[in-house]
Design an enzyme around this catalytic site. Structure first.
Site, mmCIF file in Angstrom:
data_model
loop_
_atom_site.group_PDB
_atom_site.id
_atom_site.type_symbol
_atom_site.label_atom_id
_atom_site.label_comp_id
_atom_site.label_asym_id
_atom_site.label_seq_id
_atom_site.Cartn_x
_atom_site.Cartn_y
_atom_site.Cartn_z
ATOM 1 N N ASP A 72 41.376 27.971 44.628
ATOM 2 C CA ASP A 72 41.617 28.601 43.332
ATOM 3 C C ASP A 72 41.070 27.799 42.159
ATOM 4 O O ASP A 72 41.390 28.110 40.996
ATOM 5 C CB ASP A 72 43.111 28.868 43.144
ATOM 6 C CG ASP A 72 43.546 30.150 43.844
ATOM 7 O OD1 ASP A 72 42.682 31.021 44.073
ATOM 8 O OD2 ASP A 72 44.742 30.271 44.163
ATOM 9 N N ASP A 124 41.988 36.756 47.670
ATOM 10 C CA ASP A 124 42.016 36.260 46.288
ATOM 11 C C ASP A 124 40.746 35.478 45.943
ATOM 12 O O ASP A 124 40.315 35.436 44.788
ATOM 13 C CB ASP A 124 43.238 35.362 46.048
ATOM 14 C CG ASP A 124 44.512 35.860 46.708
ATOM 15 O OD1 ASP A 124 44.414 36.521 47.753
ATOM 16 O OD2 ASP A 124 45.602 35.573 46.201
ATOM 17 N N ARG A 154 47.863 43.725 44.437
ATOM 18 C CA ARG A 154 47.077 42.703 43.721
ATOM 19 C C ARG A 154 45.913 42.224 44.580
ATOM 20 O O ARG A 154 44.851 41.892 44.069
ATOM 21 C CB ARG A 154 47.943 41.542 43.239
ATOM 22 C CG ARG A 154 47.178 40.677 42.237
ATOM 23 C CD ARG A 154 48.040 39.740 41.413
ATOM 24 N NE ARG A 154 48.769 38.775 42.185
ATOM 25 C CZ ARG A 154 50.071 38.792 42.401
ATOM 26 N NH1 ARG A 154 50.812 39.763 41.897
ATOM 27 N NH2 ARG A 154 50.667 37.860 43.122
ATOM 28 N N TRP A 188 42.116 42.020 43.355
ATOM 29 C CA TRP A 188 41.228 40.837 43.472
ATOM 30 C C TRP A 188 39.904 41.254 44.110
ATOM 31 O O TRP A 188 38.820 40.809 43.703
ATOM 32 C CB TRP A 188 41.867 39.734 44.315
ATOM 33 C CG TRP A 188 43.096 39.021 43.794
ATOM 34 C CD1 TRP A 188 44.165 38.608 44.544
ATOM 35 C CD2 TRP A 188 43.382 38.568 42.450
ATOM 36 N NE1 TRP A 188 45.095 37.955 43.760
ATOM 37 C CE2 TRP A 188 44.639 37.910 42.478
ATOM 38 C CE3 TRP A 188 42.699 38.666 41.244
ATOM 39 C CZ2 TRP A 188 45.220 37.359 41.327
ATOM 40 C CZ3 TRP A 188 43.282 38.117 40.090
ATOM 41 C CH2 TRP A 188 44.527 37.474 40.140
HETATM 42 N N1 GLY Z 1 46.391 34.233 44.089
HETATM 43 C C1 GLY Z 1 47.757 34.359 44.395
HETATM 44 C C2 GLY Z 1 48.360 35.611 43.898
HETATM 45 O O1 GLY Z 1 47.678 36.560 43.576
HETATM 46 O O2 GLY Z 1 49.566 35.668 43.818
#
Ligand code: GLY
Length: 380
Positions: free
Chosen positions: A101, A158, A230, A234
């Site tokens: 990340d 992600d 989510r 992403w």
């Molecule tokens: N990247 C971790 C989340 O979306 O919670």
């Protein structure tokens, strides 16, 4: 702000200047409220927490400030944003838990700071983060390793959003290795993370030695076969960005595929539940406004990438979602609340951060509104 006068998605365009003014008031207040805090989650009391600096969300608040600075030229945003990447760099030379990340952390701080100010230290930090991410590439399995500790063969959807720092580094220093790695990982997203129906896996576990796919894992979704909203956003936004950097239609089609599925799953008010397959029916399941905002910003990219009526489909969808967020999920009338949007869901399976404000939800809302107002620079 009186949002009741806007009744349909097409009203959003006319509403944008008022939303932007309200956002400036909100962010100016947040600067005083947050002080030195590194915000991640604001619960019912409306106060953002102060998360550790190597946590994946630490770049989003400075990212909001840099967008505000770029849009307005106002010095107080630049001043409030300036030192974050320096603090991150200090953390990199201490015991830390940085991982894939670093894109989320260094793009909205070092890279945008360098783009806007030419600061050489910021450039160095951005390139170091890109090197660190490139070093996590598993050649046998063609994926970026996600987390640390024993999860050597795990890759997560992600990472689609972190590829932008590799594309930036490739362009900045003219070294195609970064581009090769980003495309190789993006190919794995297209081939293995995105399912034929346009839903996505959150985690894929690979044999780190042979690169063979072992199994999908549930992660932050309801289960291995479910559809974490989510995660979809992403992939949607990440593949749209990857198309912007590469011009390769494979990634455009992947982003469209996920977008069509995502839009088909939205409830009446256009704001997704946390997992599209958490239950049947989904009524009563929490929403996730952060999935909404990240997807909206990706839909705007699709709208810009495609000509005429084809792109308008995505722009209109983005406007529908944004209008609902602005009318039903924002804190305009709660000045004491430190978040911009309510009803985010962090990690429902772990019972963590449900029905809260999330700084990344706030960030992508600001990013999307700025894009619709003509903001040309890009962070992701
Ligand atoms: N990247 C971790 C989340 O979306 O919670």
């Amino acid at each position: 702000m009186d949002t009741s006068k806007w009744t349909q998605a097409s009203d959003l365009k006319a509403a944008l200047p008022a939303i932007w003014d309200a956002l400036q008031v909100k962010v100016d207040r947040m600067i005083g409220q947050l002080g030195e805090k590194s915000p991640h989650v604001a619960k019912a009391d409306g106060l953002y927490d102060d998360m550790r600096l190597d946590w994946w969300t630490a770049g989003f608040w400075p990212g909001i400030l840099w967008i505000m600075y770029d849009m307005t030229g106002k010095e107080h945003y630049r001043e409030a944003a300036w030192s974050w990447d320096e603090k991150f760099e200090q953390k990199t030379i201490q015991d830390n838990n940085f991982h894939h990340d670093v894109g989320f952390q260094f793009l909205p701080t070092s890279v945008i700071k360098y783009k806007l100010t030419g600061d050489k230290d910021a450039k160095r930090r951005g390139l170091q983060a890109a090197n660190f991410l490139a070093g996590r590439f598993n050649i046998a399995g063609s994926f970026l390793r996600a987390w640390n500790q024993d999860k050597i063969g795990w890759s997560i959807v992600d990472s689609s959003m972190n590829l932008s720092i590799l594309f930036w580094a490739a362009q900045e220093i003219g070294d195609p290795r970064f581009d090769h790695i980003a495309r190789a990982h993006a190919d794995t997203v297209v081939d293995k993370f995105i399912r034929p129906d346009g839903s996505v896996n959150h985690i894929l576990s690979f044999d780190p030695q042979t690169g063979e796919l072992i199994e999908p894992l549930g992660g932050q979704g309801h289960g291995p076969d479910s559809s974490w909203s989510r995660g979809a956003s992403w992939a949607l936004h990440g593949m749209a960005n990857t198309y912007r950097y590469t011009g390769d239609k494979r990634y455009l089609y992947a982003a469209q595929q996920v977008a069509h599925y995502f839009l088909a799953c939205l409830p009446d008010d256009h704001v997704p539940h946390w997992d599209f397959r958490a239950a049947d029916p989904l009524d009563g399941e929490p929403r996730d406004t952060s999935a909404a905002t990240c997807a909206v910003s990706g839909l705007i990219e699709l709208g810009a990438a495609l000509p005429g009526a084809e792109g308008a489909v995505y722009r209109r969808a983005a406007e529908r979602i944004l209008l609902s967020l602005t009318q039903h999920y924002a804190t305009w009338d709660r000045p004491e609340h430190e978040g911009i949007l309510l009803a985010g869901t962090g990690n429902k399976p772990a019972w963590q951060n449900i029905d809260v404000s999330l700084i990344y939800g706030d960030y992508y809302y600001v990013e999307a509104i700025a894009k619709l107002l003509g903001w040309r620079n890009r962070i992701f």
